[in-house]
Design a protein around this motif. Structure first.
Motif, PDB file in Angstrom:
ATOM      1  N   GLY A  33       0.821  -1.199   0.000  1.00  0.00           N
ATOM      2  CA  GLY A  33       0.000   0.000   0.000  1.00  0.00           C
ATOM      3  C   GLY A  33       0.857   1.253   0.000  1.00  0.00           C
ATOM      4  O   GLY A  33       2.082   1.194   0.138  1.00  0.00           O
ATOM      5  N   ASP A  34       0.190   2.389  -0.142  1.00  0.00           N
ATOM      6  CA  ASP A  34       0.901   3.669  -0.208  1.00  0.00           C
ATOM      7  C   ASP A  34       1.377   4.146   1.155  1.00  0.00           C
ATOM      8  O   ASP A  34       2.453   4.730   1.281  1.00  0.00           O
ATOM      9  CB  ASP A  34      -0.002   4.742  -0.834  1.00  0.00           C
ATOM     10  CG  ASP A  34      -0.367   4.440  -2.280  1.00  0.00           C
ATOM     11  OD1 ASP A  34       0.459   3.790  -2.963  1.00  0.00           O
ATOM     12  OD2 ASP A  34      -1.452   4.850  -2.721  1.00  0.00           O
ATOM     13  N   TYR A  35       0.549   3.915   2.176  1.00  0.00           N
ATOM     14  CA  TYR A  35       0.891   4.382   3.519  1.00  0.00           C
ATOM     15  C   TYR A  35       0.501   3.326   4.552  1.00  0.00           C
ATOM     16  O   TYR A  35      -0.349   2.472   4.304  1.00  0.00           O
ATOM     17  CB  TYR A  35       0.163   5.692   3.849  1.00  0.00           C
ATOM     18  CG  TYR A  35       0.548   6.859   2.974  1.00  0.00           C
ATOM     19  CD1 TYR A  35       1.698   7.593   3.217  1.00  0.00           C
ATOM     20  CD2 TYR A  35      -0.261   7.226   1.894  1.00  0.00           C
ATOM     21  CE1 TYR A  35       2.052   8.665   2.415  1.00  0.00           C
ATOM     22  CE2 TYR A  35       0.085   8.301   1.078  1.00  0.00           C
ATOM     23  CZ  TYR A  35       1.244   9.014   1.341  1.00  0.00           C
ATOM     24  OH  TYR A  35       1.594  10.071   0.540  1.00  0.00           O
ATOM     25  N   ALA A  36       1.135   3.427   5.725  1.00  0.00           N
ATOM     26  CA  ALA A  36       0.817   2.526   6.833  1.00  0.00           C
ATOM     27  C   ALA A  36       1.157   3.228   8.138  1.00  0.00           C
ATOM     28  O   ALA A  36       2.096   4.034   8.199  1.00  0.00           O
ATOM     29  CB  ALA A  36       1.587   1.215   6.720  1.00  0.00           C
ATOM     30  N   SER A  37       0.394   2.910   9.175  1.00  0.00           N
ATOM     31  CA  SER A  37       0.667   3.491  10.490  1.00  0.00           C
ATOM     32  C   SER A  37       0.364   2.457  11.565  1.00  0.00           C
ATOM     33  O   SER A  37      -0.797   2.142  11.822  1.00  0.00           O
ATOM     34  CB  SER A  37      -0.187   4.750  10.706  1.00  0.00           C
ATOM     35  OG  SER A  37       0.109   5.343  11.955  1.00  0.00           O
ATOM     36  N   PHE A  38       1.412   1.916  12.156  1.00  0.00           N
ATOM     37  CA  PHE A  38       1.286   0.947  13.245  1.00  0.00           C
ATOM     38  C   PHE A  38       1.759   1.658  14.516  1.00  0.00           C
ATOM     39  O   PHE A  38       2.926   1.600  14.881  1.00  0.00           O
ATOM     40  CB  PHE A  38       2.118  -0.298  12.942  1.00  0.00           C
ATOM     41  CG  PHE A  38       1.883  -0.831  11.545  1.00  0.00           C
ATOM     42  CD1 PHE A  38       0.663  -1.387  11.195  1.00  0.00           C
ATOM     43  CD2 PHE A  38       2.862  -0.742  10.571  1.00  0.00           C
ATOM     44  CE1 PHE A  38       0.429  -1.864   9.910  1.00  0.00           C
ATOM     45  CE2 PHE A  38       2.646  -1.224   9.287  1.00  0.00           C
ATOM     46  CZ  PHE A  38       1.423  -1.776   8.961  1.00  0.00           C
ATOM     47  N   ASN A  39       0.844   2.355  15.159  1.00  0.00           N
ATOM     48  CA  ASN A  39       1.187   3.329  16.187  1.00  0.00           C
ATOM     49  C   ASN A  39       1.816   2.710  17.427  1.00  0.00           C
ATOM     50  O   ASN A  39       1.318   1.715  17.958  1.00  0.00           O
ATOM     51  CB  ASN A  39      -0.052   4.128  16.586  1.00  0.00           C
ATOM     52  CG  ASN A  39      -0.616   4.938  15.430  1.00  0.00           C
ATOM     53  OD1 ASN A  39       0.118   5.342  14.536  1.00  0.00           O
ATOM     54  ND2 ASN A  39      -1.914   5.165  15.443  1.00  0.00           N
ATOM     55  N   ARG A  69       1.125  10.587  16.678  1.00  0.00           N
ATOM     56  CA  ARG A  69       1.129   9.240  16.129  1.00  0.00           C
ATOM     57  C   ARG A  69       2.498   8.948  15.503  1.00  0.00           C
ATOM     58  O   ARG A  69       2.914   9.628  14.569  1.00  0.00           O
ATOM     59  CB  ARG A  69       0.038   9.085  15.076  1.00  0.00           C
ATOM     60  CG  ARG A  69      -1.345   9.548  15.522  1.00  0.00           C
ATOM     61  CD  ARG A  69      -1.883   8.681  16.635  1.00  0.00           C
ATOM     62  NE  ARG A  69      -3.275   8.966  16.910  1.00  0.00           N
ATOM     63  CZ  ARG A  69      -3.729   9.400  18.069  1.00  0.00           C
ATOM     64  NH1 ARG A  69      -2.891   9.604  19.069  1.00  0.00           N
ATOM     65  NH2 ARG A  69      -5.015   9.637  18.259  1.00  0.00           N
ATOM     66  N   VAL A  70       3.170   7.936  16.013  1.00  0.00           N
ATOM     67  CA  VAL A  70       4.469   7.518  15.477  1.00  0.00           C
ATOM     68  C   VAL A  70       4.410   6.027  15.210  1.00  0.00           C
ATOM     69  O   VAL A  70       4.122   5.239  16.111  1.00  0.00           O
ATOM     70  CB  VAL A  70       5.628   7.837  16.454  1.00  0.00           C
ATOM     71  CG1 VAL A  70       6.958   7.376  15.866  1.00  0.00           C
ATOM     72  CG2 VAL A  70       5.672   9.327  16.765  1.00  0.00           C
ATOM     73  N   SER A  71       4.684   5.628  13.990  1.00  0.00           N
ATOM     74  CA  SER A  71       4.560   4.224  13.607  1.00  0.00           C
ATOM     75  C   SER A  71       5.804   3.432  13.980  1.00  0.00           C
ATOM     76  O   SER A  71       6.924   3.955  14.015  1.00  0.00           O
ATOM     77  CB  SER A  71       4.328   4.124  12.089  1.00  0.00           C
ATOM     78  OG  SER A  71       4.298   2.776  11.676  1.00  0.00           O
ATOM     79  N   TYR A  72       5.600   2.149  14.253  1.00  0.00           N
ATOM     80  CA  TYR A  72       6.722   1.215  14.317  1.00  0.00           C
ATOM     81  C   TYR A  72       7.393   1.172  12.941  1.00  0.00           C
ATOM     82  O   TYR A  72       6.800   1.545  11.930  1.00  0.00           O
ATOM     83  CB  TYR A  72       6.232  -0.193  14.660  1.00  0.00           C
ATOM     84  CG  TYR A  72       5.865  -0.425  16.104  1.00  0.00           C
ATOM     85  CD1 TYR A  72       6.840  -0.540  17.085  1.00  0.00           C
ATOM     86  CD2 TYR A  72       4.537  -0.576  16.489  1.00  0.00           C
ATOM     87  CE1 TYR A  72       6.508  -0.785  18.413  1.00  0.00           C
ATOM     88  CE2 TYR A  72       4.186  -0.818  17.811  1.00  0.00           C
ATOM     89  CZ  TYR A  72       5.184  -0.921  18.762  1.00  0.00           C
ATOM     90  OH  TYR A  72       4.852  -1.156  20.074  1.00  0.00           O
ATOM     91  N   ASP A  73       8.628   0.680  12.901  1.00  0.00           N
ATOM     92  CA  ASP A  73       9.347   0.561  11.627  1.00  0.00           C
ATOM     93  C   ASP A  73       8.726  -0.481  10.708  1.00  0.00           C
ATOM     94  O   ASP A  73       8.843  -0.394   9.483  1.00  0.00           O
ATOM     95  CB  ASP A  73      10.814   0.169  11.876  1.00  0.00           C
ATOM     96  CG  ASP A  73      11.588   1.253  12.613  1.00  0.00           C
ATOM     97  OD1 ASP A  73      11.013   1.875  13.530  1.00  0.00           O
ATOM     98  OD2 ASP A  73      12.754   1.483  12.276  1.00  0.00           O
ATOM     99  N   VAL A  74       8.071  -1.475  11.310  1.00  0.00           N
ATOM    100  CA  VAL A  74       7.568  -2.627  10.563  1.00  0.00           C
ATOM    101  C   VAL A  74       6.156  -2.949  11.061  1.00  0.00           C
ATOM    102  O   VAL A  74       5.801  -2.629  12.202  1.00  0.00           O
ATOM    103  CB  VAL A  74       8.500  -3.849  10.761  1.00  0.00           C
ATOM    104  CG1 VAL A  74       7.944  -5.104  10.111  1.00  0.00           C
ATOM    105  CG2 VAL A  74       9.890  -3.555  10.212  1.00  0.00           C
ATOM    106  N   MET A  75       5.370  -3.563  10.215  1.00  0.00           N
ATOM    107  CA  MET A  75       4.032  -3.992  10.598  1.00  0.00           C
ATOM    108  C   MET A  75       4.067  -4.899  11.823  1.00  0.00           C
ATOM    109  O   MET A  75       4.904  -5.797  11.928  1.00  0.00           O
ATOM    110  CB  MET A  75       3.375  -4.738   9.427  1.00  0.00           C
ATOM    111  CG  MET A  75       2.025  -5.333   9.742  1.00  0.00           C
ATOM    112  SD  MET A  75       1.133  -5.930   8.302  1.00  0.00           S
ATOM    113  CE  MET A  75       2.305  -7.102   7.640  1.00  0.00           C
TER     114      MET A  75
END
Length: 220
Positions: A9-15, A23-29
């Motif tokens: 996908g274009d974007y992802a956010s695993f907070n 909101r800060v995402s992890y580096d990986v899913m």
């Protein structure tokens, strides 16, 4: 029985849960997000998904965006009062509660989810692993789902397909990288005391091995 699903996908956010406001995402899913994607494609009370590995098949890239969010939420006590007394207002006015928040999200993501499923006590008499395996593969091949899978938030939809062959690992992901403590999943064994479960995430050549909930090094 195991299955491999390629997702992108274009974007992802695993907070990260430790970030309270921004909101800060992890580096990986996260494994819990991967499980959510598989359940969106095929969920059945007779099976339980277990994530085994997550293959990172695109360079890890972050970007900053600003998103409109609603700062308030409906209170359960207020909802109960309105229902019992049949008076009062039970809604949120987004024009009054809206606020902007910054978010650091991932962009241009691509993963391969390797998982297996276990049969549960809710399986019907005619259910069996072979039957479920065939259904899962057909749904993945045809792009079918119960609800649109997403990368952490519904704003970031997931494209998916059955993985035939394994994409190469990006050169910059070769080697070992410690990603720190990552959310594994939520422990629902005690409904009155649901707890988050974490594990030490170490990515080797773009592959993140996921331990079982009772595995070594898992922390509650």
């Amino acid at each position: 029985m195991s299955v491999k699903i390629e997702v992108w996908g274009d974007y992802a956010s695993f907070n990260r849960p430790e970030m309270k406001v921004e909101r800060v995402s992890y580096d990986v899913m996260t494994p819990s997000a991967a499980r959510g994607i598989l359940e969106a494609i095929y969920w059945h009370p007779g099976l339980r998904w277990q994530i085994d590995r997550i293959y990172v098949r695109a360079p890890i890239r972050f970007t900053n965006i600003r998103r409109n969010e609603v700062k308030d939420k409906l209170n359960s006590r207020k909802a109960r009062t309105v229902m019992e007394q049949c008076r009062g207002e039970l809604y949120l006015a987004t024009s009054e509660s809206i606020q902007q928040r910054a978010a650091m999200v991932l962009r241009d993501v691509r993963y391969v989810i390797e998982a297996h499923f276990d049969m549960t006590e809710n399986a019907a008499e005619g259910d069996n692993p072979g039957k479920f395996q065939d259904i899962i593969k057909r749904r993945a091949e045809k792009g079918k789902f119960y609800h649109q899978p997403y990368f952490g938030t519904r704003e970031f939809p997931v494209n998916f397909k059955l993985c035939d062959g394994m994409p190469e690992c990006p050169k910059e992901l070769l080697g070992e990288k410690d990603l720190g403590w990552m959310l594994l999943d939520m422990d629902y064994s005690d409904p009155s005391d649901i707890k988050p479960v974490f594990f030490r995430a170490v990515m080797k050549d773009g592959v993140l091995d996921v331990p079982p909930m009772s595995g070594k090094g898992v922390a509650r």
